[in-house]
Design an enzyme around this catalytic site. Structure first.
Site, PDB file in Angstrom:
ATOM      1  N   HIS A  60       0.875  -1.112  -0.043  1.00 32.24           N
ATOM      2  CA  HIS A  60      -0.287   0.176   0.056  1.00 32.24           C
ATOM      3  C   HIS A  60       0.796   1.219  -0.085  1.00 32.24           C
ATOM      4  CE1 HIS A  60      -2.857   2.896   2.356  1.00 32.24           C
ATOM      5  NE2 HIS A  60      -3.107   2.790   1.048  1.00 32.24           N
ATOM      6  N   GLU A  63       1.967   1.909  -3.353  1.00 33.58           N
ATOM      7  CA  GLU A  63       1.039   2.390  -4.334  1.00 33.58           C
ATOM      8  C   GLU A  63       0.964   3.889  -4.209  1.00 33.58           C
ATOM      9  OE1 GLU A  63      -3.433   3.830  -3.543  1.00 33.58           O
ATOM     10  OE2 GLU A  63      -3.233   1.793  -2.859  1.00 33.58           O
ATOM     11  N   HIS A  64       1.206   4.583  -3.128  1.00 31.48           N
ATOM     12  CA  HIS A  64       1.243   5.952  -2.834  1.00 31.48           C
ATOM     13  C   HIS A  64       2.477   6.431  -3.388  1.00 31.48           C
ATOM     14  CE1 HIS A  64      -1.863   7.178   0.170  1.00 31.48           C
ATOM     15  NE2 HIS A  64      -1.956   5.581   0.207  1.00 31.48           N
ATOM     16  N   GLU A 142      -3.530   8.093   7.309  1.00 26.91           N
ATOM     17  CA  GLU A 142      -4.822   7.438   6.873  1.00 26.91           C
ATOM     18  C   GLU A 142      -5.148   6.298   8.087  1.00 26.91           C
ATOM     19  OE1 GLU A 142      -4.359   5.409   3.321  1.00 26.91           O
ATOM     20  OE2 GLU A 142      -4.086   7.403   2.269  1.00 26.91           O
TER      21      GLU A 142
END
Length: 486
Positions: A60, A63-64, A142
């Site tokens: 993840h 992905e950023h 997040e």
């Protein structure tokens, strides 16, 4: 080389062509000239199941990082170029894949292809400590905002850790733990990219108002020179017994608005008739306001304000049936649980009625049509079936397989799997006024009886679709079905 699929029964007349570049990139094209738009979707065969202990959340996080610039597109340029051309874009991470997608005016398709190729081929040229630290902080924030500091926010993480035992590749979810996010290094990120972000580990789909010959020429031009990478290890074996073997249970005392009963059941792997039958069973039981649990708990007994039952389809491990009931007023969770078990036992004994089967199949057919009815949804589905099942054409006939399921198959999977010894249960109890005030005074959180490890430990991690995370919109609970994310 490529081939063109002929329209198959149950495909709605949709077709797709498949091609493969010399470097291993699989390409799927589907023409649709209804509107002047085109969708580009790129799935990489990497998700949280590929991570190792101590480095959860890396898929993840990466992905950023893919939105932080590449050799020819600096900083926030990917967003600026796509949105400036009238398009939209995003990316998501799940247990089983990471995807990136743009929907563009048709005449801007070349731009989207060039952008995806530039970061696939040259991201390492722009990956540095500054971008790493920037996105590490974004992902940690997040986690705070959408998991740790919201009511019921860690429920999915807790249940996943129970249903998939320690050491299982699905034991942790894609958001990652705070400790592991802190531990990730620039060298980890570079090694991750070199291992997984390669054309021979990806599927590219382009759907919409396209000229296939020109589109293939652009794909060859921009992606064809990117070298393949070898050395990717397959994910660890996700096989588990059909049944958990006992009821696993935790009571969570937190500052939540109402008592809640949440449970996760092990269900058959995606891609099987049994999984389709389970999807129909959960739709009858908890898929909307016409479902059995909604009618029993919300309408008749008025003991709950919401009751739902959804399926998170997984290909590399048992799928997950997700039960979520929020109680009404001062109703005790034990009363809710007894009513749920009564309904599940009745369903296992009697099966669905013909009317329930028709309604559930129509509901799932509509969801399939909704996904394939947009160029972006169809591009995503074509990638999904190519990556997870090896054949994108299966996306065009998925509904036919659902409509073939019989009531007897639905009853059988419910009797075999929707039982107390095949679930993990969370019982949420709100803090009293005194406990809430005390927690506010000393900064402590609610207590958990027999709880999973703390959210910032290496053993506990996360995911959206979800079960899936994305760079702008994450959910702490899974989407009811794969593709809904998503």
């Amino acid at each position: 080389m490529g081939h063109t699929a002929t329209a198959q029964a149950g495909s709605g007349g949709l077709t797709a062509t498949e091609h493969r570049l010399a470097n291993g990139l699989r390409v799927v094209l589907s023409e649709d000239h209804l509107t002047p738009v085109a969708a580009v979707c790129l799935w990489y065969d990497v998700g949280s199941r590929h991570e190792v202990k101590g480095r959860t959340g890396l898929a993840h996080l990466f992905e950023h990082l893919m939105f932080q610039g590449s050799a020819q597109v600096t900083g926030n340029g990917h967003f600026e170029l796509v949105q400036g051309a009238g398009g939209s874009l995003n990316g998501t991470t799940s247990f089983e894949r990471t995807n990136y997608f743009e929907t563009m005016p048709a005449h801007q398709l070349e731009l989207a292809l060039w952008l995806e190729a530039d970061r696939m081929g040259s991201l390492l040229a722009a990956l540095d400590d500054e971008s790493m630290e920037n996105q590490r902080d974004v992902v940690k924030n997040e986690r705070r905002q959408r998991y740790d500091n919201v009511p019921y926010g860690t429920a999915f993480e807790r249940l996943t850790a129970l249903v998939y035992p320690e050491g299982h590749p699905y034991h942790h979810t894609p958001i990652g733990s705070m400790a592991d996010l802190d531990a990730a290094t620039l060298e980890d990120a570079r090694a991750f990219f070199s291992t997984y972000y390669a054309p021979n580990n990806a599927v590219l789909s382009v759907v919409g108002d396209i000229d296939p010959e020109q589109t293939l020429a652009w794909i060859e031009k921009y992606f064809g020179s990117i070298p393949s990478h070898e050395g990717k290890q397959p994910p660890r074996d996700g096989v588990l017994p059909d049944l958990v073997g006992e009821q696993l249970r935790q009571e969570i005392r937190e500052e939540v608005p109402a008592r809640a009963l949440m449970a996760a059941y092990r269900l058959p792997h995606d891609g099987t008739r049994e999984c389709d039958a389970a999807d129909l069973a959960l739709t009858v039981l908890g898929g909307g306001e016409s479902s059995r649990l909604h009618n029993r708990l919300v309408r008749r007994d008025q003991t709950a304000v919401a009751a739902g039952f959804g399926l998170l389809r997984l290909a590399g491990a048992p799928s997950l049936g997700w039960l979520d009931v929020k109680t009404s007023g001062g109703v005790e969770v034990l009363a809710i649980e007894a009513a749920v078990d009564e309904e599940l036992a009745r369903f296992a004994a009697e099966g669905p009625t013909s009317e329930e089967m028709e309604r559930a199949q129509a509901q799932l057919e509509r969801e399939w049509l909704d996904r394939l009815g947009t160029v972006a949804g169809r591009a995503d589905e074509l990638c999904r079936f190519a990556v997870l099942f090896g054949d994108p054409q299966l996306a065009l006939t998925a509904v036919r397989r659902l409509l073939d399921i019989t009531p007897e198959e639905v009853q059988a999977v419910a009797a075999a799997r929707l039982r107390p010894d095949n679930r993990a249960v969370l019982v949420y109890e709100p803090l009293s006024a005194e406990e809430t005030e005390a927690a506010g005074d000393d900064g402590s959180a609610g207590q958990s009886a027999g709880a999973a490890p703390a959210a910032d430990s290496a053993e506990s991690a996360e995911s959206a679709e979800s079960a899936e995370t994305d760079d702008t919109d994450e959910n702490s609970e899974p989407a009811e079905r794969e593709g809904a994310d998503q």
